[in-house]
Design a protein around this motif. Sequence first.
Motif, PDB file in Angstrom:
ATOM      1  N   MET A  97      -0.529   0.540   4.795  1.00 40.41           N
ATOM      2  CA  MET A  97      -1.213   1.736   4.316  1.00 40.41           C
ATOM      3  C   MET A  97      -0.881   2.934   5.193  1.00 40.41           C
ATOM      4  SD  MET A  97      -3.206   1.035   1.641  1.00 40.41           S
ATOM      5  CE  MET A  97      -4.574   2.172   1.715  1.00 40.41           C
ATOM      6  N   LYS A  98      -0.876   2.726   6.505  1.00 44.68           N
ATOM      7  CA  LYS A  98      -0.580   3.815   7.429  1.00 44.68           C
ATOM      8  C   LYS A  98       0.852   4.300   7.267  1.00 44.68           C
ATOM      9  CE  LYS A  98      -0.953   6.708  10.792  1.00 44.68           C
ATOM     10  NZ  LYS A  98      -1.794   7.930  10.682  1.00 44.68           N
ATOM     11  N   ALA A  99       1.774   3.386   7.041  1.00 40.70           N
ATOM     12  CA  ALA A  99       3.183   3.758   6.897  1.00 40.70           C
ATOM     13  C   ALA A  99       3.430   4.580   5.641  1.00 40.70           C
ATOM     14  CB  ALA A  99       4.048   2.508   6.889  1.00 40.70           C
ATOM     15  N   GLY A 100       2.565   4.420   4.625  1.00 41.60           N
ATOM     16  CA  GLY A 100       2.703   5.200   3.401  1.00 41.60           C
ATOM     17  C   GLY A 100       3.723   4.663   2.425  1.00 41.60           C
ATOM     18  N   ALA A 101       4.192   3.447   2.644  1.00 41.34           N
ATOM     19  CA  ALA A 101       5.172   2.843   1.732  1.00 41.34           C
ATOM     20  C   ALA A 101       4.428   2.125   0.617  1.00 41.34           C
ATOM     21  CB  ALA A 101       6.059   1.865   2.495  1.00 41.34           C
ATOM     22  N   LEU A 102       3.995   2.876  -0.399  1.00 42.43           N
ATOM     23  CA  LEU A 102       3.100   2.306  -1.406  1.00 42.43           C
ATOM     24  C   LEU A 102       3.735   2.226  -2.795  1.00 42.43           C
ATOM     25  CD1 LEU A 102      -0.102   4.050  -0.076  1.00 42.43           C
ATOM     26  CD2 LEU A 102       0.458   1.620   0.075  1.00 42.43           C
ATOM     27  N   LYS A 103       4.379   3.305  -3.240  1.00 38.73           N
ATOM     28  CA  LYS A 103       5.049   3.219  -4.546  1.00 38.73           C
ATOM     29  C   LYS A 103       6.140   2.161  -4.528  1.00 38.73           C
ATOM     30  CE  LYS A 103       6.363   7.473  -4.887  1.00 38.73           C
ATOM     31  NZ  LYS A 103       7.050   8.649  -5.441  1.00 38.73           N
ATOM     32  N   MET A 104       6.890   2.087  -3.450  1.00 39.86           N
ATOM     33  CA  MET A 104       8.025   1.164  -3.395  1.00 39.86           C
ATOM     34  C   MET A 104       7.599  -0.300  -3.429  1.00 39.86           C
ATOM     35  SD  MET A 104       9.179   1.413   0.590  1.00 39.86           S
ATOM     36  CE  MET A 104       9.894  -0.213   0.608  1.00 39.86           C
ATOM     37  N   LEU A 105       6.324  -0.574  -3.133  1.00 45.99           N
ATOM     38  CA  LEU A 105       5.851  -1.954  -3.214  1.00 45.99           C
ATOM     39  C   LEU A 105       5.949  -2.494  -4.639  1.00 45.99           C
ATOM     40  CD1 LEU A 105       2.667  -1.813  -0.935  1.00 45.99           C
ATOM     41  CD2 LEU A 105       4.960  -2.588  -0.321  1.00 45.99           C
ATOM     42  N   CYS A 106       5.818  -1.599  -5.622  1.00 44.71           N
ATOM     43  CA  CYS A 106       5.873  -2.040  -7.016  1.00 44.71           C
ATOM     44  C   CYS A 106       7.219  -2.679  -7.331  1.00 44.71           C
ATOM     45  CB  CYS A 106       5.624  -0.859  -7.962  1.00 44.71           C
ATOM     46  SG  CYS A 106       3.968  -0.157  -7.846  1.00 44.71           S
ATOM     47  N   GLY A 107       8.301  -1.968  -7.025  1.00 46.48           N
ATOM     48  CA  GLY A 107       9.623  -2.499  -7.319  1.00 46.48           C
ATOM     49  C   GLY A 107      10.029  -3.638  -6.409  1.00 46.48           C
ATOM     50  N   ARG A 108       9.648  -3.551  -5.140  1.00 49.72           N
ATOM     51  CA  ARG A 108      10.085  -4.573  -4.186  1.00 49.72           C
ATOM     52  C   ARG A 108       9.408  -5.909  -4.428  1.00 49.72           C
ATOM     53  NH1 ARG A 108      10.890  -3.387   2.219  1.00 49.72           N
ATOM     54  NH2 ARG A 108      12.216  -1.784   1.262  1.00 49.72           N
ATOM     55  N   TYR A 109       8.161  -5.885  -4.880  1.00 51.52           N
ATOM     56  CA  TYR A 109       7.417  -7.141  -5.027  1.00 51.52           C
ATOM     57  C   TYR A 109       7.014  -7.458  -6.465  1.00 51.52           C
ATOM     58  CZ  TYR A 109       7.245  -6.808   0.020  1.00 51.52           C
ATOM     59  OH  TYR A 109       7.592  -6.702   1.348  1.00 51.52           O
TER      60      TYR A 109
END
Length: 415
Positions: free
Chosen positions: A308-320
């Motif tokens: 959450m702190k890193a802000g990598a949130l949209k990319m989680l959709c495609g990666r996982y």
Amino acid sequence: MALERDVSAPYFFILPADMDNMTITDSFWQWVTDHAADDEARLWLKYGSEHRDEIRQVLCRRKYARKLSATLGLCPRFYFPTELSGEQCTSDALAAYHATLISAGDTVADLTAGLGIDALHLARTAASVVAIERDSVAAQALQRNAAASGIDNVSVVCDDCRNFIAGGRTVDVAFIDPARRDSSGGRVYALQQCEPDVTEMMPVLRHFCKRLIIKMSPMLDIAATAAILPSAARFVTLGTTTECKELIAVIDFTRPDAQPTYSAVTLEACGAVKSAIDFEMSHEAQAEAVYGLPQAGDFFYEPYPAVMKAGALKMLCGRYGVAKLHPNTHFFVSKERVAAFPGDMLRVTEVLPFSSSVIKQLRRRKARMRVSARNFDMTAEQLRARLAITDGGVLRLFGVTAAGGERLLIIASEL
């Protein structure tokens, strides 16, 4: 304070002789062992006038037993110069991760050593570690603790690190954890406000080391911090499954044209890496979020705090292969289990609209659940009170807003 140097070793300094005034005998440690289980009030009442130092060792071992379990296990005679030193020091779990950021055989300088937990962990990988600590009592304790731990490649310098790095010597890696207190004792976060100001030291540090590791507050904004540091940096958000503990910058002065990279790392309680994702900000900027509504039976994911702190949130959709609930609701769902997802995974049991009838229904259940609220028009405490839910149990209830604007109550069970 003048330092005496052993010229036969390039990075070995010893403390001035007039600092070697702390005698710790076998009987001292035997007293600590004999009274390890005594009641604190009884210790102070009966022995406080004569054994204050011993009592501090007893109480610090209790207070920091979990935080420093590895250190205390390896060094039964580890000495705490003050109780505050234990409170402010790095935990074994975080220090063990810091040691993975250096390479075997590196020469390392810990510029703000404190109690020395980082220095002792770094020494197990490094060829040598010079630990700089300007407080003479802490410096002497660190020297003794290194010897008591059987670590012979740590040298201690009692000085301000700014004096040391200006002395013309060089190391492979410098590690610094600037103090986050101002002159009045108030808490500060910005690098320029910490002591020492590492941004002010940067021109000298470029010549002092090849790589610089900066440990920072997790409260810092990553983008703003990146803007004031050299571009050749790797930023790591480091935490546990429940809390983001720190932001780390690893600056490589040998690669001035490299683009910043980012990692979100979550540790187990023992210090082992539980989850780690690496990315570049362009990945997140170019990612397209997928949105979906959860249903009973779906898998439900809450990213770890470091993610959450890193802000990598949209990319989680495609990666996982998961769907997000809403642009501002950072929960994810999937039909199939995604074991590699960097977060807590639950199973949805119910999805309910937030309505008067549902509120009445939940009140009649007299349920016991742990309540969270994200992108909702009330806090978790307010929601729990509104639903008359008792805190606790194995079920969790999430008050959320879905992509279409619907307010939902999601009940999920732990796996």
